[in-house]
Design a protein around this motif. Structure first.
Motif, PDB file in Angstrom:
ATOM      1  N   SER A 155       0.834  -1.199   0.000  1.00 13.70           N
ATOM      2  CA  SER A 155       0.000   0.000   0.000  1.00 13.70           C
ATOM      3  C   SER A 155       0.875   1.257   0.000  1.00 13.70           C
ATOM      4  O   SER A 155       0.467   2.307   0.452  1.00 13.70           O
TER       5      SER A 155
ATOM      6  N   LYS B 117      -6.357   4.251  16.051  1.00 15.63           N
ATOM      7  CA  LYS B 117      -6.533   5.681  16.331  1.00 15.63           C
ATOM      8  C   LYS B 117      -5.205   6.403  16.504  1.00 15.63           C
ATOM      9  O   LYS B 117      -5.041   7.523  16.073  1.00 15.63           O
ATOM     10  N   ASP B 118      -4.242   5.747  17.170  1.00 16.60           N
ATOM     11  CA  ASP B 118      -3.008   6.462  17.465  1.00 16.60           C
ATOM     12  C   ASP B 118      -1.765   5.800  16.892  1.00 16.60           C
ATOM     13  O   ASP B 118      -0.653   6.081  17.313  1.00 16.60           O
TER      14      ASP B 118
ATOM     15  N   LEU C  39       4.204   4.223  12.738  1.00 15.75           N
ATOM     16  CA  LEU C  39       4.039   5.624  13.146  1.00 15.75           C
ATOM     17  C   LEU C  39       3.162   5.574  14.391  1.00 15.75           C
ATOM     18  O   LEU C  39       2.016   5.147  14.341  1.00 15.75           O
TER      19      LEU C  39
ATOM     20  N   ASP D  83      -1.805  11.557   7.864  1.00 19.23           N
ATOM     21  CA  ASP D  83      -1.548  10.489   8.836  1.00 19.23           C
ATOM     22  C   ASP D  83      -0.851  11.057  10.062  1.00 19.23           C
ATOM     23  O   ASP D  83      -1.208  10.769  11.188  1.00 19.23           O
ATOM     24  N   TRP D  84       0.168  11.897   9.800  1.00 18.79           N
ATOM     25  CA  TRP D  84       0.910  12.521  10.905  1.00 18.79           C
ATOM     26  C   TRP D  84      -0.024  13.383  11.735  1.00 18.79           C
ATOM     27  O   TRP D  84       0.018  13.360  12.954  1.00 18.79           O
TER      28      TRP D  84
ATOM     29  N   ASP E  70      -3.186  13.207  12.023  1.00 18.18           N
ATOM     30  CA  ASP E  70      -4.182  12.371  12.687  1.00 18.18           C
ATOM     31  C   ASP E  70      -3.618  11.733  13.942  1.00 18.18           C
ATOM     32  O   ASP E  70      -4.217  11.743  15.000  1.00 18.18           O
ATOM     33  N   ILE E  71      -2.419  11.172  13.764  1.00 21.79           N
ATOM     34  CA  ILE E  71      -1.874  10.322  14.810  1.00 21.79           C
ATOM     35  C   ILE E  71      -1.022  11.109  15.806  1.00 21.79           C
ATOM     36  O   ILE E  71      -1.035  10.846  16.993  1.00 21.79           O
TER      37      ILE E  71
ATOM     38  N   ARG F 295     -10.662  11.617   3.680  1.00 21.29           N
ATOM     39  CA  ARG F 295      -9.555  10.670   3.590  1.00 21.29           C
ATOM     40  C   ARG F 295      -9.832   9.621   2.498  1.00 21.29           C
ATOM     41  O   ARG F 295      -8.948   9.231   1.756  1.00 21.29           O
TER      42      ARG F 295
ATOM     43  N   GLU G  11      -3.061   2.873  -4.408  1.00 12.34           N
ATOM     44  CA  GLU G  11      -4.069   3.778  -3.832  1.00 12.34           C
ATOM     45  C   GLU G  11      -5.312   2.996  -3.389  1.00 12.34           C
ATOM     46  O   GLU G  11      -5.925   3.321  -2.378  1.00 12.34           O
TER      47      GLU G  11
ATOM     48  N   ARG H  65      -5.341  -0.049  -2.287  1.00 15.56           N
ATOM     49  CA  ARG H  65      -5.016  -0.720  -1.011  1.00 15.56           C
ATOM     50  C   ARG H  65      -5.042   0.284   0.139  1.00 15.56           C
ATOM     51  O   ARG H  65      -5.506  -0.014   1.239  1.00 15.56           O
ATOM     52  N   ARG H  66      -4.535   1.493  -0.130  1.00 17.23           N
ATOM     53  CA  ARG H  66      -4.563   2.528   0.918  1.00 17.23           C
ATOM     54  C   ARG H  66      -6.019   2.866   1.267  1.00 17.23           C
ATOM     55  O   ARG H  66      -6.366   3.075   2.416  1.00 17.23           O
TER      56      ARG H  66
ATOM     57  N   ILE I  16      -7.424   0.259   3.609  1.00 17.32           N
ATOM     58  CA  ILE I  16      -6.960   0.367   5.010  1.00 17.32           C
ATOM     59  C   ILE I  16      -7.772   1.438   5.736  1.00 17.32           C
ATOM     60  O   ILE I  16      -8.260   1.232   6.845  1.00 17.32           O
TER      61      ILE I  16
ATOM     62  N   PHE J 213     -10.565   0.997   8.765  1.00 23.16           N
ATOM     63  CA  PHE J 213     -10.395   1.742  10.017  1.00 23.16           C
ATOM     64  C   PHE J 213     -11.645   2.567  10.334  1.00 23.16           C
ATOM     65  O   PHE J 213     -12.167   2.536  11.441  1.00 23.16           O
ATOM     66  N   PHE J 214     -12.139   3.287   9.331  1.00 31.22           N
ATOM     67  CA  PHE J 214     -13.276   4.171   9.582  1.00 31.22           C
ATOM     68  C   PHE J 214     -14.573   3.378   9.820  1.00 31.22           C
ATOM     69  O   PHE J 214     -15.426   3.811  10.583  1.00 31.22           O
TER      70      PHE J 214
ATOM     71  N   ASP K  53     -14.454   2.578  13.294  1.00 27.83           N
ATOM     72  CA  ASP K  53     -14.302   3.670  14.251  1.00 27.83           C
ATOM     73  C   ASP K  53     -15.342   4.769  14.112  1.00 27.83           C
ATOM     74  O   ASP K  53     -15.849   5.284  15.092  1.00 27.83           O
TER      75      ASP K  53
END
Lengths: 203, 485
Positions: free
Chosen positions: A91, A168-169, A201, B113-114, B116-117, B144, B167, B169-170, B173, B177-178, B181
């Motif tokens: 990915s 989430k993190d 990350l 991503d940065w 977010d996390i 997203r 893309e 595959r991204r 993911i 997740f969503f 969540d």
């Protein structure tokens, strides 16, 4: 007067804080070797490439097929080997790194073994076709046909895939590099090895 | 003999310094943040894009992010210029600069991503003290998902199906997740288009098992046409895709695939892949946010009416405090973003002509509806944060007043200190209008199969035409039209 001085100090400190906040520093890997080891992203970078490559090439060098090739070379008939593109099933956009990996395999095999490598450059349009066709071209039968056209007795190929997870993190990507050597004539797998690494990350 | 300064004057100087510091920091905040919101920063570029002056819009965004040319990107990525990269990518895609658009989207994807996390805890403190816009931008799920969806278009438009598969595959993911969540902010159609395009990307390279999985999800999430159903039946036939059992929306197609005759991969390719032309038409623009001042009573009512998240509600004490402050005049209104379509063109008619013949158009994604739905689900919690912030501000002001009064013994300086604190916080309290505001309102699709050759394709969006010649041969061609909104 004192009040003006206080004001000036506050203002100057504020400006300094603002200016130093924007400052940055550029450096080369040669100036700070740790740069090449640092992880900037989850993408597959040079350090990852080196790590996965090392594990696979060491296994290949110690393999029985390498022993066989060396024997053929000693008898004056080194085998012709083609290295096909590594398939990206991850990915992450790592095509550039994978092409570099193929060049690295070629270079090490040329320098450290007696086998004849059919250079990627001379494969030209055929390699473009392999890349364009992707899955159907990675069908071993199809690849064997390409190998035959190139006059190769063996070809090296592989794929890299990942298991990516997100919470989430945190986000974690585990990369697996799978390398194979196949006999063009019989389609038999003569060598295969898988190496893996994990990047994350974490918030 | 050394003369000592009288004590009161020492106090007074020190208090004056505190006051000055507060006022300077207040002014610094005004200077740093100004009054302009994100929507103000992209307003002109957006107008240009709507008027068809896409290149001009790109240049405005370049200037805003400090780039001279579109191949440059900001050295330091903040929440705001990450969003601007996304805006620029949307426009670069519209003018056919797909590789640059893809690069911008990839950078933004990684940066989001940065954002977010990383450092969410620190950001939350800022949200309660200052303003929603001081918090790092956390893209809503549909943004997203659309990022990866639209980047698939970039890669497929230049024939890079491997890139499009990455893309896809991204997308999967993020989708997974969503769904686990934040599924309540998602509409099924947020997922349908990404899965459909993922199916195209894998089908184009003969990875039919993967294609079947993506296409089946697209169908489950509501992307349904009769031609697509026929394709799915045959795809399930060659792959043996079995669905998810009873109650699965694709089950009847799976059953039909089992009843049919045998089909080879080669026959499928000839029938459904070679000569395929997929046209992606993006029209209109999604609703965006602009700042609005809500009277306190109205703000509390709004928070109550949009309360979907029970972790973010106002306590009775907080409500009563806010009302008391409103009555005393200490708190008049709450600055808060509202969703608007002001200045946007609304729904556009889309007609697609291939070689002079009109192609059947079907809905890929109604983004307007996704934006509205997501805002409806989260805005109550955000309003709670805004009201809490105002209460915190008033408390901080009162604290500054008391501290200064105690230090100086002068009530006048105390009031000034309170005003300085409240003023600086008010200045920093910009309504958070950040969003990917140049997203299209709708994405429509048309798909036809043609013999080898060159074909003129004309796309009419609300009377404006964009034309292109498309070469058809073996495999799939994907063309994007998003210049005319």
């Amino acid at each position: 007067m004192k009040e003006f001085q206080t004001f000036s100090v506050i203002l100057a400190l504020g400006l300094m804080a603002h200016l130093t906040g924007c400052a940055g520093q550029h450096m080369r890997g040669s100036e700070n070797p740790a740069l090449d080891q640092m992880t900037f992203s989850l993408r597959f970078d040079r350090a990852d490439l080196d790590r996965l490559y090392k594990k696979n090439i060491e296994e290949l060098m110690d393999s029985s097929i390498m022993g066989q090739w060396k024997g053929q070379a000693q008898n004056g008939a080194p085998p012709n080997v083609a290295v096909f593109p590594i398939r990206n099933e991850t990915s992450e956009h790592i095509r550039g790194s994978l092409d570099a990996l193929v060049s690295k395999i070629e270079t090490d095999l040329v320098n450290d073994t007696p086998i004849s490598i059919i250079a990627q450059e001379s494969q030209g349009a055929l390699i473009s076709e392999v890349k364009r066709q992707q899955s159907s071209a990675y069908d071993p039968k199809r690849l064997a046909e390409y190998g035959e056209q190139l006059g190769a007795q063996y070809y090296i190929t592989g794929r890299i895939y990942d298991v990516a997870e997100r919470t989430k993190d945190a986000r974690r990507v585990q990369y697996f590099l799978f390398l194979q050597v196949l006999d063009v004539e019989t389609g038999a797998i003569k060598f295969q090895h898988e190496a893996s690494l994990t990047k994350a990350l974490i918030g | 003999m050394q003369r000592r300064l009288p004590q009161p004057l020492q106090h007074s100087t020190s208090a004056f310094s505190i006051l000055l510091a507060l006022m300077v920091s207040g002014f610094a905040m005004v200077g740093a943040s100004g009054c302009a919101t994100y929507t103000d920063h992209v307003r002109e570029a957006k107008q240009d894009a709507l008027q068809g002056r896409t290149q001009q819009a790109v240049e405005r965004l370049n200037k805003a992010i400090g780039a001279e040319e579109s191949h440059q990107y900001p050295e330091k990525l903040t929440s705001e210029n990450t969003l601007m990269l996304l805006e620029r990518a949307t426009l670069l895609q519209a003018i056919g600069k797909y590789k640059l658009a893809a690069r911008d989207m990839m950078i933004a994807d990684q940066q989001l991503d940065w954002l977010d996390i990383g450092a969410q805890g620190k950001a939350k403190i800022g949200k309660y003290m200052f303003s929603g816009s001081s918090v790092k931008y956390r893209a809503p799920p549909f943004e997203r998902l659309l990022l990866n969806t639209l980047n698939m278009v970039n890669f497929m438009a230049v024939g890079d199906y491997e890139g499009a598969q990455v893309e896809a595959r991204r997308f999967s993911i993020v989708e997974y997740f969503f769904l686990n969540d934040e599924s309540k902010t998602l509409l099924p159609e947020s997922l349908a288009l990404g899965n459909y395009l993922g199916g195209v990307a894998f089908e184009a390279t003969g990875e039919y098992n993967q294609a079947a999985r993506y296409y089946a999800d697209a169908y489950r999430y509501g992307l349904r046409t009769s031609r697509f159903e026929r394709r799915l039946v045959d795809l399930f036939r060659i792959t043996g895709y079995g669905g998810k059992g009873k109650g699965d929306a694709v089950q009847q197609l799976v059953d039909r695939s089992r009843a049919g005759s045998v089909l080879s991969f080669e026959e499928y390719r000839k029938q459904y892949v070679d000569g395929e032309l997929l046209m992606v038409v993006q029209s209109g623009m999604a609703p965006y946010k602009e700042g609005k001042k809500y009277p306190v009573g109205q703000a509390i009512a709004y928070a109550n009416a949009h309360s979907y998240n029970y972790n973010y509600t106002l306590s009775a004490k907080e409500k009563s405090r806010a009302r008391e402050m409103a009555v005393s005049g200490a708190l008049k209104w709450i600055s808060f973003p509202q969703l608007t379509e002001k200045g946007l063109p609304g729904q556009r008619n889309v007609n697609i002509f291939v070689d002079g013949r009109e192609a059947a158009v079907f809905m890929g994604s109604n983004i307007e509806r996704q934006v509205e739905h997501a805002w409806e689900r989260i805005s109550g919690a955000l309003m709670v944060a805004a009201i809490t912030r105002m209460i915190t501000r008033a408390a901080a002001g009162a604290g500054a007043r008391e501290a200064t009064q105690q230090a100086t013994g002068k009530s006048g300086l105390g009031i000034l200190a309170q005003l300085a604190v409240e003023g600086s916080m008010l200045a920093a309290d910009k309504p958070d209008t950040r969003s990917w505001s140049m997203l299209p309102g709708r994405i429509k699709l048309a798909r036809v199969r043609l013999p080898d050759g060159s074909y003129p394709v004309k796309v009419k969006v609300a009377g404006r035409t964009e034309s292109r010649n498309v070469e058809i041969g073996s495999g799939v061609r994907v063309v994007n039209f998003s210049r005319n909104r």
